[in-house]
Design a protein around this motif. Structure first.
Motif, short mmCIF file in Angstrom:
data_model
loop_
_atom_site.label_atom_id
_atom_site.label_comp_id
_atom_site.label_asym_id
_atom_site.label_seq_id
_atom_site.Cartn_x
_atom_site.Cartn_y
_atom_site.Cartn_z
N LEU A 90 -28.77 59.17 87.84
CA LEU A 90 -28.27 59.45 86.49
C LEU A 90 -27.53 58.23 85.92
CD1 LEU A 90 -26.97 63.11 86.95
CD2 LEU A 90 -29.13 62.33 85.96
N ALA A 91 -26.87 57.47 86.78
CA ALA A 91 -26.20 56.24 86.32
C ALA A 91 -27.22 55.22 85.84
CB ALA A 91 -25.34 55.67 87.44
N ALA A 92 -28.33 55.10 86.58
CA ALA A 92 -29.39 54.18 86.14
C ALA A 92 -29.98 54.62 84.80
CB ALA A 92 -30.49 54.13 87.21
N LYS A 93 -30.17 55.93 84.66
CA LYS A 93 -30.69 56.47 83.40
C LYS A 93 -29.72 56.18 82.25
CE LYS A 93 -32.27 60.81 81.28
NZ LYS A 93 -32.39 62.29 81.49
N ALA A 94 -28.42 56.35 82.51
CA ALA A 94 -27.41 56.12 81.47
C ALA A 94 -27.31 54.65 81.09
CB ALA A 94 -26.05 56.63 81.95
N ALA A 95 -27.61 53.75 82.04
CA ALA A 95 -27.47 52.31 81.78
C ALA A 95 -28.61 51.76 80.92
CB ALA A 95 -27.42 51.55 83.10
N ALA A 96 -29.77 52.43 80.94
CA ALA A 96 -30.95 51.88 80.28
C ALA A 96 -30.77 51.67 78.77
CB ALA A 96 -32.16 52.76 80.56
N PRO A 97 -30.28 52.66 78.00
CA PRO A 97 -30.11 52.42 76.55
C PRO A 97 -29.11 51.31 76.25
CG PRO A 97 -29.96 54.77 77.09
CD PRO A 97 -29.92 54.04 78.38
N ILE A 98 -28.11 51.17 77.11
CA ILE A 98 -27.12 50.10 76.91
C ILE A 98 -27.77 48.74 77.17
CG2 ILE A 98 -24.81 49.30 77.53
CD1 ILE A 98 -24.46 52.15 78.84
N GLY A 99 -28.55 48.66 78.24
CA GLY A 99 -29.27 47.42 78.53
C GLY A 99 -30.26 47.08 77.43
N LEU A 100 -30.92 48.10 76.90
CA LEU A 100 -31.87 47.87 75.80
C LEU A 100 -31.15 47.30 74.58
CD1 LEU A 100 -34.75 48.39 74.56
CD2 LEU A 100 -33.83 50.57 73.75
N THR A 101 -29.99 47.87 74.26
CA THR A 101 -29.21 47.40 73.11
C THR A 101 -28.75 45.96 73.32
OG1 THR A 101 -28.45 49.66 72.72
CG2 THR A 101 -27.21 47.89 71.66
N MET A 102 -28.28 45.67 74.53
CA MET A 102 -27.83 44.30 74.84
C MET A 102 -29.00 43.32 74.74
SD MET A 102 -24.55 44.23 75.43
CE MET A 102 -23.20 45.36 75.80
N THR A 103 -30.17 43.73 75.20
CA THR A 103 -31.34 42.85 75.12
C THR A 103 -31.71 42.59 73.66
OG1 THR A 103 -32.13 43.88 77.16
CG2 THR A 103 -33.67 42.48 76.00
N PHE A 104 -31.67 43.64 72.83
CA PHE A 104 -31.97 43.47 71.41
C PHE A 104 -30.97 42.52 70.76
CE2 PHE A 104 -31.22 44.64 66.99
CZ PHE A 104 -32.49 44.45 66.45
N ILE A 105 -29.67 42.70 71.08
CA ILE A 105 -28.65 41.81 70.51
C ILE A 105 -28.91 40.36 70.95
CG2 ILE A 105 -26.20 41.23 70.55
CD1 ILE A 105 -25.60 44.21 70.84
N GLY A 106 -29.28 40.19 72.22
CA GLY A 106 -29.59 38.85 72.71
C GLY A 106 -30.76 38.22 71.99
N LEU A 107 -31.83 39.01 71.77
CA LEU A 107 -33.00 38.49 71.06
C LEU A 107 -32.67 38.19 69.59
CD1 LEU A 107 -35.72 40.92 72.48
CD2 LEU A 107 -35.63 38.44 72.83
N PHE A 108 -31.95 39.11 68.95
CA PHE A 108 -31.65 38.94 67.52
C PHE A 108 -30.73 37.74 67.28
CE2 PHE A 108 -28.90 39.87 63.86
CZ PHE A 108 -29.86 39.96 62.85
N THR A 109 -29.63 37.67 68.05
CA THR A 109 -28.71 36.55 67.85
C THR A 109 -29.35 35.22 68.27
OG1 THR A 109 -27.74 37.02 70.03
CG2 THR A 109 -26.63 37.95 68.11
N GLY A 110 -30.25 35.28 69.25
CA GLY A 110 -30.97 34.08 69.64
C GLY A 110 -31.85 33.57 68.51
N ALA A 111 -32.50 34.51 67.80
CA ALA A 111 -33.35 34.12 66.67
C ALA A 111 -32.51 33.55 65.53
CB ALA A 111 -34.15 35.34 66.19
N VAL A 112 -31.38 34.21 65.25
CA VAL A 112 -30.49 33.75 64.17
C VAL A 112 -29.94 32.36 64.50
CG1 VAL A 112 -28.29 34.21 63.03
CG2 VAL A 112 -29.90 36.08 63.44
N TRP A 113 -29.65 32.14 65.77
CA TRP A 113 -29.13 30.85 66.22
C TRP A 113 -30.24 29.80 66.26
CZ3 TRP A 113 -26.29 30.09 71.58
CH2 TRP A 113 -25.56 28.90 71.55
N GLY A 114 -31.43 30.23 66.68
CA GLY A 114 -32.52 29.29 66.87
C GLY A 114 -33.10 28.74 65.57
N GLN A 115 -33.09 29.55 64.51
CA GLN A 115 -33.72 29.09 63.27
C GLN A 115 -33.09 27.81 62.73
OE1 GLN A 115 -33.27 28.77 59.87
NE2 GLN A 115 -35.48 28.44 59.58
N PRO A 116 -31.76 27.74 62.61
CA PRO A 116 -31.19 26.47 62.10
C PRO A 116 -31.21 25.35 63.14
CG PRO A 116 -29.44 28.06 62.56
CD PRO A 116 -30.74 28.78 62.72
#
Length: 243
Positions: A90-116
């Protein structure tokens, strides 16, 4: 001294996290706010990247937690497969949406940083590509849990998927070392020789990383408690139907 395995008992876990969760949540808010305010408002602009460098205080902690969340899920999945402790699944199940959100933030901020910095929002760089695949594994992991009604079968299959996805979690962390190509720079926080981040940035970044880590722990504890309660409720409903 209490054994770690005692916390695999749902009752013991609920009693312990009843007081632990508020403590971790408050510490997470304090550390994250301190790290971000310090980083955004009390650090100088970089002589090459200007003020855009300050996105590092979100990008790096989020990317770090995206990978570490999968590692935590891997450990919890192995505990489930070997010891059959339901709290770990159940802990692994609970961690997945948080990990997904962190991955999305990493991808999004990486794109925002990478463009300039790179002149493009995205490149099929080894580290970026493996990180995107990790994001897809998170989606698949969550979808698999949702698609299976039997909790033990769901825990078994998602644990196997977690083992496979661990390859891309490792690649996301070390891809820049395996391939000497791509736009993504090497690690800024490392004991290896080379160009490193100044302490003016490094100190608030460390505080922000601790804050993101505590946020992850607090959300996993809260999510696991919710999963335990949901499973108890389902068991009660099933018992009432049998009466």
């Amino acid at each position: 001294m209490a054994s770690l395995w005692e916390y695999a008992n749902p009752l013991k876990f609920m009693r312990t996290t009843d007081w632990l969760l508020p403590v971790v949540a408050v510490a997470a808010v304090v550390m994250t706010a301190t790290g971000l305010i310090w980083g955004f408002f009390f650090t100088p602009d970089d002589f090459r990247q200007g003020s855009t460098v300050k996105i590092v205080f979100i990008h790096v902690p989020a990317a770090m937690m995206a990978i570490n969340a999968w590692v935590m899920m891997l450990v919890a999945s192995l505990v489930w497969l070997i010891r059959r402790h339901h709290v770990s699944a159940l802990a692994a199940k609970a961690a997945a949406p948080i990990g997904l959100t962190m991955t999305f933030i990493g991808l999004f901020t990486g794109a925002v940083w990478g463009q300039p910095m790179w002149g493009t929002w995205w490149a099929w760089d080894p580290r970026l590509t493996s990180f995107l695949i990790l994001f897809l594994f998170y989606l698949g992991y969550i979808a698999l849990w949702s698609a299976i009604d039997d909790p033990d079968t769901g825990a078994d299959l998602t644990a196997v998927l977690c083992l496979v996805g661990s390859v891309f979690a490792v690649l996301s962390r070390y891809a820049a070392l395996f391939w000497n190509q791509g736009l993504h720079q090497g690690a800024s926080l490392s004991v290896a020789p080379g160009t490193r981040m100044d302490w003016a940035y490094k100190a608030p970044l460390y505080v922000s990383m601790v804050g993101f880590g505590l946020i992850f722990v607090a959300l996993v504890l809260a999510g696991t408690r919710t999963e335990i309660r949901a499973r108890r409720m389902k068991a009660l409903v099933a018992r009432e139907r049998m009466v």
